[in-house]
Design a protein around this motif. Structure first.
Motif, PDB file in Angstrom:
ATOM      1  N   PRO A  77       0.829  -1.211   0.000  1.00  0.00           N
ATOM      2  CA  PRO A  77       0.000   0.000   0.000  1.00  0.00           C
ATOM      3  C   PRO A  77       0.862   1.260   0.000  1.00  0.00           C
ATOM      4  O   PRO A  77       1.754   1.412   0.836  1.00  0.00           O
ATOM      5  CB  PRO A  77      -0.798  -0.128   1.303  1.00  0.00           C
ATOM      6  N   GLY A  78       0.621   2.132  -0.980  1.00  0.00           N
ATOM      7  CA  GLY A  78       1.363   3.377  -1.066  1.00  0.00           C
ATOM      8  C   GLY A  78       2.629   3.310  -1.894  1.00  0.00           C
ATOM      9  O   GLY A  78       3.295   4.331  -2.083  1.00  0.00           O
ATOM     10  N   PHE A  79       2.975   2.116  -2.406  1.00  0.00           N
ATOM     11  CA  PHE A  79       4.194   1.994  -3.211  1.00  0.00           C
ATOM     12  C   PHE A  79       3.862   2.299  -4.665  1.00  0.00           C
ATOM     13  O   PHE A  79       3.050   1.617  -5.285  1.00  0.00           O
ATOM     14  CB  PHE A  79       4.791   0.591  -3.106  1.00  0.00           C
ATOM     15  N   ALA A  80       4.506   3.330  -5.212  1.00  0.00           N
ATOM     16  CA  ALA A  80       4.259   3.757  -6.587  1.00  0.00           C
ATOM     17  C   ALA A  80       5.481   3.480  -7.455  1.00  0.00           C
ATOM     18  O   ALA A  80       6.622   3.613  -6.999  1.00  0.00           O
ATOM     19  CB  ALA A  80       3.922   5.249  -6.623  1.00  0.00           C
ATOM     20  N   TYR A  81       5.229   3.099  -8.693  1.00  0.00           N
ATOM     21  CA  TYR A  81       6.284   2.887  -9.679  1.00  0.00           C
ATOM     22  C   TYR A  81       6.353   4.128 -10.563  1.00  0.00           C
ATOM     23  O   TYR A  81       5.411   4.418 -11.308  1.00  0.00           O
ATOM     24  CB  TYR A  81       5.986   1.648 -10.519  1.00  0.00           C
ATOM     25  N   LEU A  82       7.461   4.855 -10.479  1.00  0.00           N
ATOM     26  CA  LEU A  82       7.604   6.126 -11.178  1.00  0.00           C
ATOM     27  C   LEU A  82       8.549   5.993 -12.364  1.00  0.00           C
ATOM     28  O   LEU A  82       9.635   5.410 -12.243  1.00  0.00           O
ATOM     29  CB  LEU A  82       8.154   7.203 -10.237  1.00  0.00           C
ATOM     30  N   THR A  83       8.134   6.539 -13.494  1.00  0.00           N
ATOM     31  CA  THR A  83       8.993   6.608 -14.672  1.00  0.00           C
ATOM     32  C   THR A  83       9.481   8.043 -14.850  1.00  0.00           C
ATOM     33  O   THR A  83       8.963   8.967 -14.237  1.00  0.00           O
ATOM     34  CB  THR A  83       8.231   6.162 -15.927  1.00  0.00           C
ATOM     35  N   GLY A  84      10.476   8.221 -15.708  1.00  0.00           N
ATOM     36  CA  GLY A  84      10.979   9.563 -15.977  1.00  0.00           C
ATOM     37  C   GLY A  84      12.464   9.603 -16.271  1.00  0.00           C
ATOM     38  O   GLY A  84      12.936  10.472 -17.011  1.00  0.00           O
ATOM     39  N   LEU A  85      13.221   8.667 -15.696  1.00  0.00           N
ATOM     40  CA  LEU A  85      14.657   8.639 -15.953  1.00  0.00           C
ATOM     41  C   LEU A  85      14.940   8.131 -17.364  1.00  0.00           C
ATOM     42  O   LEU A  85      14.279   7.208 -17.843  1.00  0.00           O
ATOM     43  CB  LEU A  85      15.368   7.741 -14.939  1.00  0.00           C
ATOM     44  N   ARG A  86      15.925   8.723 -18.014  1.00  0.00           N
ATOM     45  CA  ARG A  86      16.324   8.273 -19.344  1.00  0.00           C
ATOM     46  C   ARG A  86      16.895   6.862 -19.263  1.00  0.00           C
ATOM     47  O   ARG A  86      17.379   6.411 -18.223  1.00  0.00           O
ATOM     48  CB  ARG A  86      17.347   9.242 -19.926  1.00  0.00           C
ATOM     49  N   ALA A  87      16.861   6.158 -20.396  1.00  0.00           N
ATOM     50  CA  ALA A  87      17.259   4.748 -20.430  1.00  0.00           C
ATOM     51  C   ALA A  87      18.678   4.528 -19.915  1.00  0.00           C
ATOM     52  O   ALA A  87      18.973   3.486 -19.314  1.00  0.00           O
ATOM     53  CB  ALA A  87      17.120   4.206 -21.853  1.00  0.00           C
ATOM     54  N   GLN A  88      19.564   5.487 -20.119  1.00  0.00           N
ATOM     55  CA  GLN A  88      20.946   5.312 -19.676  1.00  0.00           C
ATOM     56  C   GLN A  88      21.068   5.253 -18.156  1.00  0.00           C
ATOM     57  O   GLN A  88      22.097   4.828 -17.622  1.00  0.00           O
ATOM     58  CB  GLN A  88      21.811   6.451 -20.210  1.00  0.00           C
ATOM     59  N   TYR A  89      20.004   5.666 -17.441  1.00  0.00           N
ATOM     60  CA  TYR A  89      20.029   5.653 -15.982  1.00  0.00           C
ATOM     61  C   TYR A  89      19.185   4.522 -15.388  1.00  0.00           C
ATOM     62  O   TYR A  89      18.991   4.477 -14.171  1.00  0.00           O
ATOM     63  CB  TYR A  89      19.553   6.998 -15.439  1.00  0.00           C
ATOM     64  N   HIS A  90      18.683   3.630 -16.221  1.00  0.00           N
ATOM     65  CA  HIS A  90      17.942   2.492 -15.691  1.00  0.00           C
ATOM     66  C   HIS A  90      18.910   1.571 -14.949  1.00  0.00           C
ATOM     67  O   HIS A  90      20.070   1.422 -15.332  1.00  0.00           O
ATOM     68  CB  HIS A  90      17.241   1.742 -16.817  1.00  0.00           C
ATOM     69  N   MET A  91      18.414   0.959 -13.874  1.00  0.00           N
ATOM     70  CA  MET A  91      19.288   0.230 -12.957  1.00  0.00           C
ATOM     71  C   MET A  91      18.873  -1.222 -12.785  1.00  0.00           C
ATOM     72  O   MET A  91      17.680  -1.517 -12.673  1.00  0.00           O
ATOM     73  CB  MET A  91      19.253   0.892 -11.572  1.00  0.00           C
ATOM     74  N   PRO A  92      19.842  -2.142 -12.736  1.00  0.00           N
ATOM     75  CA  PRO A  92      19.506  -3.528 -12.386  1.00  0.00           C
ATOM     76  C   PRO A  92      19.173  -3.625 -10.900  1.00  0.00           C
ATOM     77  O   PRO A  92      19.624  -2.806 -10.090  1.00  0.00           O
ATOM     78  CB  PRO A  92      20.796  -4.286 -12.706  1.00  0.00           C
TER      79      PRO A  92
END
Length: 219
Positions: free
Chosen positions: A138-153
């Motif tokens: 409850p309350g956990f949101a998945y946020l997008t916005g970072l460019r692909a080069q900053y995606h993290m494993p």
């Protein structure tokens, strides 16, 4: 999605519509970006009175569930003709979340990004994020916005306990842990904001469609 101002048709193959019980449809989209745009279009049509009987609209990573439909079969037949506008930046309510960029994985994230540790906060807080969907807790949101080069494993070994208020990265998403729980995301900071309060209306600080600005605080 197409360029600014363009619309994206839900042509066969770009969306799969499945029955989910007797009064619901699960729409599977071809990408997370497409799912966010489709969710926004569903909300627009509902608010315009074009989707009578819809009780619940639940977005996912690449899906949108429509529940409470009077005639799901009829809507399933109409969906391929929908024109879904590109999701424009700047739509939706804005929430600011203060963050101290002091996370336990800050050095590892900086190394993977190829920047100094102090740059991680500047990069992360320098863009506007968007709540794509909620889940996990409850309350956990998945946020997008970072460019692909900053995606993290994700971390190879999840932690047994991540403190409440931890700001973390995994794949294309930023998340903020509303309470202490196990987790395998990369921790980059902490916030004093309360993500989930059952005595508050609404209980969740962040809901799908919300724009989020992370504001750097001194450590």
């Amino acid at each position: 999605m197409n360029g600014p101002g363009r619309a994206h048709a839900l042509h066969p193959g770009s969306a799969t519509v499945r029955a989910a019980g007797s009064h619901a449809l699960l729409v599977e989209l071809e990408s997370g970006e497409h799912a966010e745009a489709f969710h926004a279009e569903v909300l627009r049509r509902r608010d315009a009175g074009e989707l009578p009987g819809v009780r619940e609209i639940v977005p996912g990573a690449r899906t949108v569930l429509l529940d409470g439909l009077d005639d799901p079969a009829a809507l399933a037949g109409e969906l391929p003709s929908w024109e879904v506008p590109r999701l424009e930046a700047g739509s939706g309510p804005l929430v600011e979340v203060p963050v101290r960029y002091d996370g336990a994985d800050l050095a590892e994230v900086a190394a993977l990004w190829g920047v100094a540790e102090e740059e991680v906060g500047r990069v992360h807080s320098g863009v506007e994020h968007h709540v794509a969907f909620c889940g996990f807790a409850p309350g956990f949101a998945y946020l997008t916005g970072l460019r692909a080069q900053y995606h993290m494993p994700r971390r190879s070994t999840p932690r047994t306990a991540v403190p409440a208020g931890s700001v973390a990265l995994a794949g294309p998403y930023t998340g903020v842990y509303p309470r202490s729980s196990p987790g395998g995301w990369q921790l980059i900071g902490t916030t004093r904001s309360t993500l989930w309060d059952p005595d508050r209306e609404p209980a969740a600080l962040l809901s799908p469609g919300t724009r989020v600005r992370f504001v750097m605080e001194d450590g």
